[in-house]
Design an enzyme around this catalytic site. Structure first.
Site, PDB file in Angstrom:
ATOM      1  N   ARG A  44      -2.850   1.265   2.451  1.00  0.00           N
ATOM      2  CA  ARG A  44      -1.826   1.786   3.356  1.00  0.00           C
ATOM      3  C   ARG A  44      -0.663   0.803   3.395  1.00  0.00           C
ATOM      4  NH1 ARG A  44      -0.346   5.013   7.573  1.00  0.00           N
ATOM      5  NH2 ARG A  44       0.606   4.048   9.411  1.00  0.00           N
ATOM      6  N   SER A  90      -2.709   7.800   7.786  1.00  0.00           N
ATOM      7  CA  SER A  90      -2.653   8.153   6.373  1.00  0.00           C
ATOM      8  C   SER A  90      -2.856   6.922   5.502  1.00  0.00           C
ATOM      9  CB  SER A  90      -1.301   8.797   6.043  1.00  0.00           C
ATOM     10  OG  SER A  90      -1.121   9.991   6.780  1.00  0.00           O
ATOM     11  N   GLU A 111      -4.083  11.387  -0.644  1.00  0.00           N
ATOM     12  CA  GLU A 111      -4.211  10.897   0.734  1.00  0.00           C
ATOM     13  C   GLU A 111      -5.646  10.947   1.245  1.00  0.00           C
ATOM     14  OE1 GLU A 111      -2.316  11.729   5.187  1.00  0.00           O
ATOM     15  OE2 GLU A 111      -1.400  12.623   3.409  1.00  0.00           O
TER      16      GLU A 111
END
Length: 300
Positions: free
Chosen positions: A164, A186, A224
């Site tokens: 991330r 996410s 994702e």
């Protein structure tokens, strides 16, 4: 340059170009925000343990009320149109129900919804009353939570190593402590994709409750993995070099303060309701085999 490598590079360029508007907004220079990671104590982290059916019975009325929030209403309308375009004419078995799939689409679409929703989720748990009276995303929170739970149960790989990248915020974390993101977070299976979104803070995360949503995302090329608010992590490494933070996290199960709060308010005033509120649980056992990507829901 060999042809396969060229194709890979062109594919990454195409992926990044799909988010021109969002990346431009996120790349605007400004002061770096400093945030110390902790257990996100004000997060609304309900897992709805023991009250799924009761909560689903409230959705129609609750959703109608929350459509007064234009950010939610517009995001939901756009996601519904996208769902119809992708799967409206297909009759194959589904992994997620239609409303859960639309919730994931809505979260991943361009626009303000995911940002406003995440900011609200981080503070909605400051008190039970604040959640009940001032949190306009109860439907989306429930459906996303259920979608991730369903996908997590149906995948063959229990944990994922993800990345991330964050621009504009410099997180710090003390090595050895346990922390949470406190929002739906996410991440990507691809390091290069995560780096594109920012390097002011870069996370390397082992998640055992986050699940791949590539087949449901508006941007499948991002690979994702969506992490729920209630997953907790041990900080295994935290460094700061040249103005950038690097934080490594390892899943330590899940932890929630709240459980079934909306149902308690609606149905449990006369007499207490008994729900299985497992405040903290260990890592999951091996999930069910046979994960399959979302095909198409049956018509409702």
């Amino acid at each position: 340059m060999e042809e396969p490598l060229l194709h890979a590079i062109l594919g990454l360029v195409l992926l990044l170009s799909t988010r021109t508007d969002a990346s431009a907004a996120r790349s605007k220079k400004g002061p770096i925000k400093e945030v110390v990671m902790d257990m996100a104590p004000h997060s609304f982290d309900d897992q709805y343990q023991g009250c799924i059916d009761l909560m689903e019975a409230e959705l129609q009325e609750l959703n109608r009320t929350e459509f007064a929030n234009e950010t939610f209403a517009e995001g939901w309308r756009s996601a519904t149109e996208e769902w119809q375009r992708r799967w409206g004419r297909v009759s194959s078995p589904m992994v997620l129900r239609q409303d859960q799939a639309i919730a994931v689409l809505a979260y991943t679409m361009e626009g303000e919804l995911y940002r406003v929703f995440n900011n609200a989720t981080l503070t909605a748990g400051r008190s039970r009353q604040h959640y009940l009276s001032s949190y306009p995303f109860k439907t989306l929170h429930f459906l996303l939570s259920r979608a991730l739970h369903t996908l997590q149960e149906s995948q063959t790989q229990p944990c994922h190593n993800v990345f991330r990248g964050v621009r504009g915020t410099r997180f710090t974390a003390q090595q050895g402590t346990v922390v949470r993101f406190g929002q739906f977070t996410s991440s990507s299976l691809q390091k290069k994709v995560a780096e594109f979104f920012g390097l002011d803070t870069f996370f390397s995360v082992e998640t055992c409750y986050g699940v791949p949503i590539k087949d449901l995302s508006t941007f499948p090329g991002e690979d994702e993995v969506l992490i729920p608010p209630f997953e907790q992590f041990r900080v295994t490494n935290s460094t700061y070099t040249a103005g950038r933070s690097f934080i490594q996290l390892r899943s330590q199960g899940k932890s929630s303060t709240y459980n079934c709060e909306f149902v308690k308010e609606k149905r449990c005033k006369e007499r207490p309701c008994a729900f299985s509120a497992d405040k903290s649980s260990p890592l999951p056992r091996s999930p069910w085999p046979g994960w399959a990507p979302l095909a198409a829901p049956h018509s409702h």
